[in-house]
Design an enzyme around this catalytic site. Structure first.
Site, PDB file in Angstrom:
ATOM      1  N   GLN A   1      -7.369  -1.019   1.164  1.00  0.00           N
ATOM      2  CA  GLN A   1      -8.737  -0.843   0.711  1.00  0.00           C
ATOM      3  C   GLN A   1      -9.629  -1.978   1.160  1.00  0.00           C
ATOM      4  O   GLN A   1      -9.163  -3.002   1.668  1.00  0.00           O
ATOM      5  CB  GLN A   1      -8.767  -0.732  -0.813  1.00  0.00           C
ATOM      6  CG  GLN A   1      -8.164  -1.940  -1.528  1.00  0.00           C
ATOM      7  CD  GLN A   1      -7.958  -1.695  -3.014  1.00  0.00           C
ATOM      8  OE1 GLN A   1      -8.668  -2.259  -3.847  1.00  0.00           O
ATOM      9  NE2 GLN A   1      -6.978  -0.844  -3.341  1.00  0.00           N
TER      10      GLN A   1
ATOM     11  N   HIS B   1     -13.806  -3.687  -0.020  1.00  0.00           N
ATOM     12  CA  HIS B   1     -14.952  -3.614  -0.916  1.00  0.00           C
ATOM     13  C   HIS B   1     -16.243  -3.932  -0.162  1.00  0.00           C
ATOM     14  O   HIS B   1     -16.237  -4.748   0.769  1.00  0.00           O
ATOM     15  CB  HIS B   1     -14.811  -4.610  -2.070  1.00  0.00           C
ATOM     16  CG  HIS B   1     -13.542  -4.455  -2.841  1.00  0.00           C
ATOM     17  ND1 HIS B   1     -13.145  -3.263  -3.401  1.00  0.00           N
ATOM     18  CD2 HIS B   1     -12.563  -5.352  -3.149  1.00  0.00           C
ATOM     19  CE1 HIS B   1     -11.984  -3.431  -4.019  1.00  0.00           C
ATOM     20  NE2 HIS B   1     -11.613  -4.688  -3.872  1.00  0.00           N
TER      21      HIS B   1
ATOM     22  N   GLU C   1     -13.750 -10.814  -4.756  1.00  0.00           N
ATOM     23  CA  GLU C   1     -12.759 -11.172  -5.766  1.00  0.00           C
ATOM     24  C   GLU C   1     -11.839 -12.264  -5.234  1.00  0.00           C
ATOM     25  O   GLU C   1     -11.914 -12.643  -4.061  1.00  0.00           O
ATOM     26  CB  GLU C   1     -11.931  -9.937  -6.164  1.00  0.00           C
ATOM     27  CG  GLU C   1     -11.138  -9.330  -5.018  1.00  0.00           C
ATOM     28  CD  GLU C   1     -10.553  -7.967  -5.351  1.00  0.00           C
ATOM     29  OE1 GLU C   1     -11.193  -7.201  -6.115  1.00  0.00           O
ATOM     30  OE2 GLU C   1      -9.463  -7.652  -4.829  1.00  0.00           O
TER      31      GLU C   1
ATOM     32  N   HIS D   1      -7.425  -5.284   2.288  1.00  0.00           N
ATOM     33  CA  HIS D   1      -6.374  -5.917   1.504  1.00  0.00           C
ATOM     34  C   HIS D   1      -5.583  -4.867   0.713  1.00  0.00           C
ATOM     35  O   HIS D   1      -6.039  -3.737   0.526  1.00  0.00           O
ATOM     36  CB  HIS D   1      -6.958  -6.943   0.529  1.00  0.00           C
ATOM     37  CG  HIS D   1      -7.922  -6.354  -0.462  1.00  0.00           C
ATOM     38  ND1 HIS D   1      -9.239  -6.078  -0.148  1.00  0.00           N
ATOM     39  CD2 HIS D   1      -7.761  -5.969  -1.749  1.00  0.00           C
ATOM     40  CE1 HIS D   1      -9.848  -5.562  -1.200  1.00  0.00           C
ATOM     41  NE2 HIS D   1      -8.968  -5.483  -2.185  1.00  0.00           N
TER      42      HIS D   1
ATOM     43  N   ARG E   1     -11.114   3.275  -0.449  1.00  0.00           N
ATOM     44  CA  ARG E   1      -9.729   3.464  -0.015  1.00  0.00           C
ATOM     45  C   ARG E   1      -9.690   3.870   1.451  1.00  0.00           C
ATOM     46  O   ARG E   1     -10.403   4.775   1.876  1.00  0.00           O
ATOM     47  CB  ARG E   1      -9.054   4.558  -0.845  1.00  0.00           C
ATOM     48  CG  ARG E   1      -8.741   4.174  -2.274  1.00  0.00           C
ATOM     49  CD  ARG E   1      -7.770   5.174  -2.898  1.00  0.00           C
ATOM     50  NE  ARG E   1      -7.780   5.071  -4.347  1.00  0.00           N
ATOM     51  CZ  ARG E   1      -8.391   5.932  -5.148  1.00  0.00           C
ATOM     52  NH1 ARG E   1      -9.019   6.975  -4.638  1.00  0.00           N
ATOM     53  NH2 ARG E   1      -8.363   5.759  -6.443  1.00  0.00           N
TER      54      ARG E   1
END
Length: 307
Positions: free
Chosen positions: A82, A84, A107, A165, A185
């Site tokens: 995936q 982001h 993150e 990641h 995804r």
């Protein structure tokens, strides 16, 4: 109003690949509830609204949306590959420039238990182009494009928006992220969702945001600073004195190493809070001075909202 270190009842989410425990969450359908002290049983957003200057801090008092989300994640199986998006891409896609809507998602991970094979999927291999990646996906050969990073307990990995990641089996980690649930995804191993159908993929959006230029480091680091938060790791033994920041709250995470059950005690002017291992505590901006006490060596993450 009483100001003290807040613990929250974890929000447990069973996933197809393992489990997430949302330690600190301020989202309408996933609202943390205070577990300790005079405000036990109160929703987190209601607590913040009682005095936003003393809870969030003078710099964050007018922020409409709590900026962070804290999780403990355990992967029994490999997560989907995936990526982001960043804030700008989310705003562009939604056509809405409103802080109450989902943001981008950067993150970081702190490894509590490393994966069984010692490696996580972090980024693409050097030299993988957009065209090569697309071809590998088409031919079910995505693994040829992926970079595998060796990690151990205590390592920190930065996962900014744009970095491909995935967690791999056996991993348990603490995750600090922007308050967002936006994930694209790319590949999901043909798994079926709860409805019996293949889980949705987001190939077009992912291709828009993936770091194909190799600008994002793929490495273990000791300190993480990004536009959204900063994270520092402390080794504690005995007593350490700290003071809350009147401009912004802090979050502490007790990340004792694998197999460790070392609790921490936070003593402040109004009493004390026992801080269990693998749990997070919210330090309101108005707390003032406090001491961290431990009878055994312990590891602590201190997370602050970036300026």
């Amino acid at each position: 109003m009483d100001f003290y270190p807040l613990l929250f009842t974890p929000i447990i989410k069973k996933m197809i690949w393992g489990q997430e425990s949302w330690d600190i969450s301020c989202r309408p359908n996933e609202m943390s509830v205070i577990e300790n002290g005079p405000y036990a049983g109160m929703a987190f957003d209601a607590y913040l609204d009682m005095d936003r200057t003393k809870t969030l801090g003078t710099r964050l008092a007018t922020v409409l949306r709590f900026p962070l989300l804290i999780k403990i994640i355990t992967a029994i199986d490999t997560l989907s590959v995936q990526v982001h998006p960043d804030d700008n891409y989310v705003r562009k896609q939604s056509g809405i420039d409103n802080p109450l809507y989902d943001s981008g998602k950067s993150e970081m991970w702190y490894i509590l238990t490393p994966p069984t094979d010692g490696k996580l999927i972090i980024g693409l291999r050097d030299g993988v182009t957009r065209e090569a990646f697309a071809q590998n996906m088409k031919n079910e050969g995505i693994a040829e494009s992926l970079n595998y990073l060796s990690v151990k307990t205590g390592d920190m990995v930065n996962i900014p928006a744009g970095l491909v990641h995935a967690l791999t089996p056996g991993t348990t980690l603490a995750e600090i992220q922007q308050n967002s649930d936006t994930t694209y995804r790319i590949y999901d191993y043909g798994r079926m969702g709860a409805d019996g159908k293949p889980r949705e993929l987001h190939i077009n959006q992912a291709m828009d945001v993936i770091d194909f230029d190799g600008c994002i480091p793929k490495e273990v680091t000791d300190v993480i600073t990004c536009p959204h938060f900063s994270v520092n790791k402390y080794i504690l033994e005995g007593t350490r004195s700290l003071t809350s920041d009147p401009e912004a709250f802090d979050i502490l995470i007790n990340v004792c190493g694998e197999g460790s059950e070392t609790p921490l005690t936070l003593k402040y002017s109004g009493g004390e809070t026992v801080f269990p291992p693998r749990r997070s505590v919210f330090i309101p901006a108005g707390l003032g001075e406090y001491d961290l006490l431990t009878g055994h060596p312990a590891v602590l993450l201190k997370c602050s909202v970036a300026h």
